[in-house]
Scaffold this motif. Structure first.
Motif, PDB file in Angstrom:
ATOM      1  N   GLY A   1       0.914  -1.334   0.041  1.00 50.76           N
ATOM      2  CA  GLY A   1       0.074  -0.104  -0.029  1.00 50.76           C
ATOM      3  C   GLY A   1       0.902   1.248   0.146  1.00 50.76           C
ATOM      4  O   GLY A   1       2.159   1.383   0.311  1.00 50.76           O
ATOM      5  N   GLU A   2       0.222   2.335  -0.487  1.00 53.84           N
ATOM      6  CA  GLU A   2       1.060   3.584  -0.434  1.00 53.84           C
ATOM      7  C   GLU A   2       0.022   4.621  -0.121  1.00 53.84           C
ATOM      8  O   GLU A   2      -1.291   4.665  -0.327  1.00 53.84           O
ATOM      9  N   LEU A   3       0.691   5.643   0.473  1.00 57.40           N
ATOM     10  CA  LEU A   3       0.177   7.001   0.931  1.00 57.40           C
ATOM     11  C   LEU A   3       0.842   8.018   0.339  1.00 57.40           C
ATOM     12  O   LEU A   3       2.408   8.063   0.663  1.00 57.40           O
ATOM     13  N   TYR A   4       0.737   9.052  -0.600  1.00 55.91           N
ATOM     14  CA  TYR A   4       1.476   9.898  -1.007  1.00 55.91           C
ATOM     15  C   TYR A   4       0.768  11.292  -1.153  1.00 55.91           C
ATOM     16  O   TYR A   4      -0.450  11.559  -1.331  1.00 55.91           O
ATOM     17  N   ALA A   5       1.532  12.463  -0.982  1.00 53.63           N
ATOM     18  CA  ALA A   5       0.881  13.789  -0.320  1.00 53.63           C
ATOM     19  C   ALA A   5       0.084  14.166  -1.681  1.00 53.63           C
ATOM     20  O   ALA A   5       0.536  14.157  -2.769  1.00 53.63           O
ATOM     21  N   VAL A   6      -0.938  14.839  -1.378  1.00 52.95           N
ATOM     22  CA  VAL A   6      -1.422  15.762  -2.503  1.00 52.95           C
ATOM     23  C   VAL A   6      -0.670  16.788  -3.054  1.00 52.95           C
ATOM     24  O   VAL A   6      -0.330  17.135  -4.157  1.00 52.95           O
ATOM     25  N   ASN A   7      -0.129  17.644  -1.963  1.00 55.55           N
ATOM     26  CA  ASN A   7       0.757  18.691  -2.451  1.00 55.55           C
ATOM     27  C   ASN A   7       2.127  18.289  -2.659  1.00 55.55           C
ATOM     28  O   ASN A   7       2.703  17.147  -2.490  1.00 55.55           O
ATOM     29  N   SER A   8       2.728  19.170  -3.525  1.00 55.79           N
ATOM     30  CA  SER A   8       4.315  18.836  -3.881  1.00 55.79           C
ATOM     31  C   SER A   8       5.295  18.827  -2.997  1.00 55.79           C
ATOM     32  O   SER A   8       6.442  18.475  -3.429  1.00 55.79           O
ATOM     33  N   GLU A   9       4.937  19.271  -1.707  1.00 56.27           N
ATOM     34  CA  GLU A   9       6.125  19.772  -0.868  1.00 56.27           C
ATOM     35  C   GLU A   9       6.384  17.967   0.009  1.00 56.27           C
ATOM     36  O   GLU A   9       7.511  17.914   0.312  1.00 56.27           O
ATOM     37  N   GLY A  10       5.136  17.323  -0.203  1.00 55.64           N
ATOM     38  CA  GLY A  10       5.552  15.824   0.387  1.00 55.64           C
ATOM     39  C   GLY A  10       4.935  15.696   1.684  1.00 55.64           C
ATOM     40  O   GLY A  10       4.008  16.225   2.123  1.00 55.64           O
ATOM     41  N   ILE A  11       5.334  14.498   2.185  1.00 56.37           N
ATOM     42  CA  ILE A  11       4.734  14.139   3.723  1.00 56.37           C
ATOM     43  C   ILE A  11       5.508  14.909   4.660  1.00 56.37           C
ATOM     44  O   ILE A  11       6.419  14.885   4.893  1.00 56.37           O
TER      45      ILE A  11
ATOM     46  N   ASP B   1      -7.629   8.394   8.366  1.00 56.44           N
ATOM     47  CA  ASP B   1      -7.094   8.964   9.519  1.00 56.44           C
ATOM     48  C   ASP B   1      -5.782   9.546   9.576  1.00 56.44           C
ATOM     49  O   ASP B   1      -5.172  10.079  10.452  1.00 56.44           O
ATOM     50  N   PHE B   2      -5.303   9.843   8.169  1.00 54.20           N
ATOM     51  CA  PHE B   2      -4.024  10.260   8.341  1.00 54.20           C
ATOM     52  C   PHE B   2      -4.110  11.887   8.485  1.00 54.20           C
ATOM     53  O   PHE B   2      -5.036  12.558   8.196  1.00 54.20           O
ATOM     54  N   SER B   3      -2.891  12.522   8.822  1.00 58.77           N
ATOM     55  CA  SER B   3      -2.931  13.797   9.487  1.00 58.77           C
ATOM     56  C   SER B   3      -2.982  14.845   8.365  1.00 58.77           C
ATOM     57  O   SER B   3      -3.365  16.129   8.585  1.00 58.77           O
ATOM     58  N   GLN B   4      -2.616  14.539   7.182  1.00 60.58           N
ATOM     59  CA  GLN B   4      -2.803  15.493   6.048  1.00 60.58           C
ATOM     60  C   GLN B   4      -3.612  14.734   4.880  1.00 60.58           C
ATOM     61  O   GLN B   4      -3.714  13.596   4.521  1.00 60.58           O
ATOM     62  N   ALA B   5      -3.883  15.591   3.782  1.00 58.50           N
ATOM     63  CA  ALA B   5      -4.483  14.938   2.590  1.00 58.50           C
ATOM     64  C   ALA B   5      -3.638  14.249   1.671  1.00 58.50           C
ATOM     65  O   ALA B   5      -2.432  14.616   1.491  1.00 58.50           O
ATOM     66  N   VAL B   6      -3.868  12.964   1.627  1.00 58.14           N
ATOM     67  CA  VAL B   6      -3.123  12.229   1.074  1.00 58.14           C
ATOM     68  C   VAL B   6      -3.933  11.200   0.067  1.00 58.14           C
ATOM     69  O   VAL B   6      -5.081  11.054   0.029  1.00 58.14           O
ATOM     70  N   TYR B   7      -3.281  10.748  -1.401  1.00 59.66           N
ATOM     71  CA  TYR B   7      -4.002   9.809  -1.975  1.00 59.66           C
ATOM     72  C   TYR B   7      -3.356   8.341  -1.419  1.00 59.66           C
ATOM     73  O   TYR B   7      -2.661   8.077  -0.873  1.00 59.66           O
ATOM     74  N   ILE B   8      -4.580   7.674  -1.962  1.00 56.94           N
ATOM     75  CA  ILE B   8      -4.234   6.214  -1.301  1.00 56.94           C
ATOM     76  C   ILE B   8      -4.157   5.147  -2.488  1.00 56.94           C
ATOM     77  O   ILE B   8      -4.902   5.302  -3.213  1.00 56.94           O
TER      78      ILE B   8
END
Length: 411
Positions: A64-74, A242-249
């Protein structure tokens, strides 16, 4: 029951006088044995493909992966990893940054998907087996090293130590066109995963990938290895929501799930088709017993006049039919138990002798025929075949019970 066994054995020996009945009886035994043999062997092959899928593909592809919506990253990804690793469903977590670009070498261009990973994390042992020892040592020697898929290296005629360029698209806030960024790297070695992934997959150091792609936090996303890969859908959605920031799953069944679905589909088709083969062979038992009942009407009538009950007559002919079925089941199962664990070596030997390749590594994710015998498949196959044989004997045995002694003896 002992008397029923004796009568069934006597009837079987007498049956040998009729060549046609003997042939049908023999064909039913062979058919049932062959069906059990092929079913167990093919299920073992499906188990082998599933094992190689987990050990090879999922050693490189995360569950599985979680990757940031914004370009700055996690943000604060080290703290997030420490928190999420307490989840009992999670085996390990790795930070990563992914780059999609064009690999350039001597005027040739090839699309490549580069994943930047932190080589200091112990969980990388899952995919280090796909790299040679020399290649791994070279890869860890500097931040400008890269591992390329074996197919990618062959298509571009690359070898360890070659310098390559990677063209990385540059993102802009106003959607204006900007020339791609050129990154220079040194090939450390090849990454042999298998199949089409070898034609586009590459790995490099996390800090270099984050720097070149403009990820300021140090990691674009998090890669998860789960204790149960088949529960990736529910687990990743639970963690992502439940992740602390907006991420793609994402999860492995979205990218490589077609391989697993194909294996399961073939398993179902094999099970259904070969069960039907066994059922057809069991119909020969019906034919054999129906003809045996007609031939032994006089003996059945004598037994009844001597006081034999319906249950004894029924058990006698059911045992006679089950002897054929059980003989085939035992022979086919024993042969499969010996062949299935050694199927890879047998197929490899045949390939060397004939020069014919069964599986091509350029097409499939493995270049050999895997096999893994699981005893639950043996139990299911034997149980299914035995039940079918038992059902096949019921109708002829019931016909034997209905024989009228007076009519049979007068006829």
């Amino acid at each position: 029951m002992n008397l029923a066994w004796q009568l069934a054995s006597r009837f079987r020996r007498g049956k040998q006088k009729n060549g046609y009945i003997s042939f049908i009886s023999f064909s039913s035994t062979v058919g049932i044995g062959l069906g059990c043999f092929v079913l167990i062997v093919l299920l073992s092959v499906m188990n082998g493909f599933e094992r190689e899928l987990l050990n090879r593909i999922l050693a490189v592809i995360p569950h599985g992966e979680l990757y940031a919506v914004n370009s700055e990253g996690i943000e604060n990804w080290k703290e997030e990893i420490a928190r999420l690793e307490q989840d009992p469903r999670v085996e390990s977590i790795e930070p990563y940054t992914k780059i999609t670009g064009m690999l350039q070498h001597k005027g040739s261009l090839k699309a490549v998907e580069i994943t930047g990973l932190d080589i200091s994390r112990a969980s990388h042992d899952r995919w280090r087996d796909q790299v040679t020892k020399a290649g791994w040592e070279q890869f860890t020697s500097g931040d400008d090293q890269i591992l390329l898929g074996q197919g990618l290296m062959q298509k571009l005629s690359l070898s360890a130590g070659d310098r390559i360029g990677v063209l990385i698209p540059t993102a802009t806030d106003n959607m204006a066109f900007k020339a791609p960024h050129l990154m220079h790297l040194t090939v450390a070695g090849s990454l042999n995963v298998g199949g089409e992934m070898d034609n586009y997959l590459a790995m490099m150091h996390l800090n270099t990938a984050s720097k070149e792609s403009g990820v300021t936090s140090g990691a674009q996303g998090l890669r998860f290895m789960l204790k149960d890969p088949y529960d990736a859908y529910d687990t990743m959605r639970s963690i992502g929501y439940d992740f602390s920031q907006a991420v793609y799953i994402s999860y492995w069944m979205r990218t490589q799930g077609h391989l697993y679905n194909d294996i399961q589909l073939v398993r179902v088709v094999v099970m259904i088709s070969l069960t039907l083969v066994i059922a057809v062979a069991c119909f020969n038992i019906v034919s054999t017993l129906v003809m045996a009942v007609r031939e032994k009407q006089g003996a059945i009538a004598i037994l009844k006049t001597m006081g034999a009950g319906d249950s004894l007559i029924r058990r006698t002919f059911m045992i006679q039919g089950l002897i054929n079925g059980v003989t085939g089941i035992v022979c086919g199962t024993v042969a499969a138990v010996f062949v299935a664990p050694n199927l890879s070596a047998i197929v490899t030997f045949i390939e060397k002798q004939t020069g014919i390749t069964v599986l091509s590594g350029d097409i499939y994710f493995i270049d050999f025929l895997p096999s893994e015998l699981q005893w639950q498949d043996v139990v299911i196959t034997v149980s299914t075949a035995f039940v079918l044989c038992l059902l096949a004997t019921w109708y002829p045995a019931s016909r034997a019970v209905k024989v009228d002694p007076a009519r049979a003896l007068n006829g």
